[in-house]
Design a protein around this motif. Sequence first.
Motif, short mmCIF file in Angstrom:
data_model
loop_
_atom_site.label_atom_id
_atom_site.label_comp_id
_atom_site.label_asym_id
_atom_site.label_seq_id
_atom_site.Cartn_x
_atom_site.Cartn_y
_atom_site.Cartn_z
N PHE A 185 1.47 5.45 0.81
CA PHE A 185 1.13 6.50 1.75
C PHE A 185 1.89 7.76 1.38
CE2 PHE A 185 0.54 2.45 3.75
CZ PHE A 185 -0.59 2.60 4.55
N LYS B 95 0.83 -1.19 0.00
CA LYS B 95 0.00 0.00 0.00
C LYS B 95 0.88 1.25 0.00
CE LYS B 95 -4.04 -2.04 2.26
NZ LYS B 95 -4.98 -1.95 3.42
N GLU C 264 -2.86 7.13 3.82
CA GLU C 264 -2.91 6.27 2.64
C GLU C 264 -3.33 7.09 1.41
OE1 GLU C 264 -4.63 1.90 1.24
OE2 GLU C 264 -5.02 2.64 3.28
#
Length: 280
Positions: A24, A22, A55
């Motif tokens: 950020f 993910k 995020e």
Amino acid sequence: MKLGFAQLEDGRKVVVVNKGGKFFEFEKEGMECVFNNINNVIKAFDIVERLPLKETEVKKLLPPISPKKVFLPAVNFKSHSSETLMNPPPFPYFFTKFSNAIIGPEDHILIPKELKRTDYEGEIGIVIGKRAKNVRKEDAMDYVFGFTVVNDVSFRDYQFPEVHPYGLNWVMGKSLDTGLPVGPWIVTKDEIKDFYSLKIITRLNGTIVQDGTTRDMIFSVEDMIAYLSKGITLEPGDVITTGTPAGVAEFSGKKYLQEGDVIEVEVTGIGVLRNYVKTI
């Protein structure tokens, strides 16, 4: 920490990549000028690394480096020295590439249609973290910010043969547009516990063509930083590469890069750099 540079909905910014993949972005109003330039983040990293994150959605990963200078050593792996039948130089022997050559992950390597011998060279990029001048070998790692994956694309039609008495055609052989894929991100030095155990694996259309480790390097990262910094001031964001292990097409008889190929360089602990080949 893994630091990338990406196209977001609201512009281009430095992003952080977590272990789950993910993305950020850093939260800090009034510091936009820092996060739109990876070199500014490197310079201010002691402050930046403590900032909160939120995020974000990445539209495209871009090259994670923006160096003023890129140095690449010729014949710096013992296995590559053997396959080329060339003795290693007595000191690190560098050529350079320029910003026109830098592309990011998933970008296209563009080969002029008249060229028939375009080659891959999987390498690691050492990213300089602070101004370095007259650095002692034993202190050299203190000047490293982190590491990324590099493909030293080589245009052998231009590079060889040697033109007596001028030597190899390094500029045209190495520095054509799109000749330096880099990425997918920078891994900070603290994440790499043993640099001299990293594996470099290059795959062409899924087939392994290079498989080596940094233990095979002739001149170490410390050697190269100490040597270069004697006469050249290294700045935050500058890049020195490791050189490449055996298996390049020119000396192994393997296939050169062609239209439609997928070339991947993977380095353990850093990531996979994937690019596509197109003739123009």
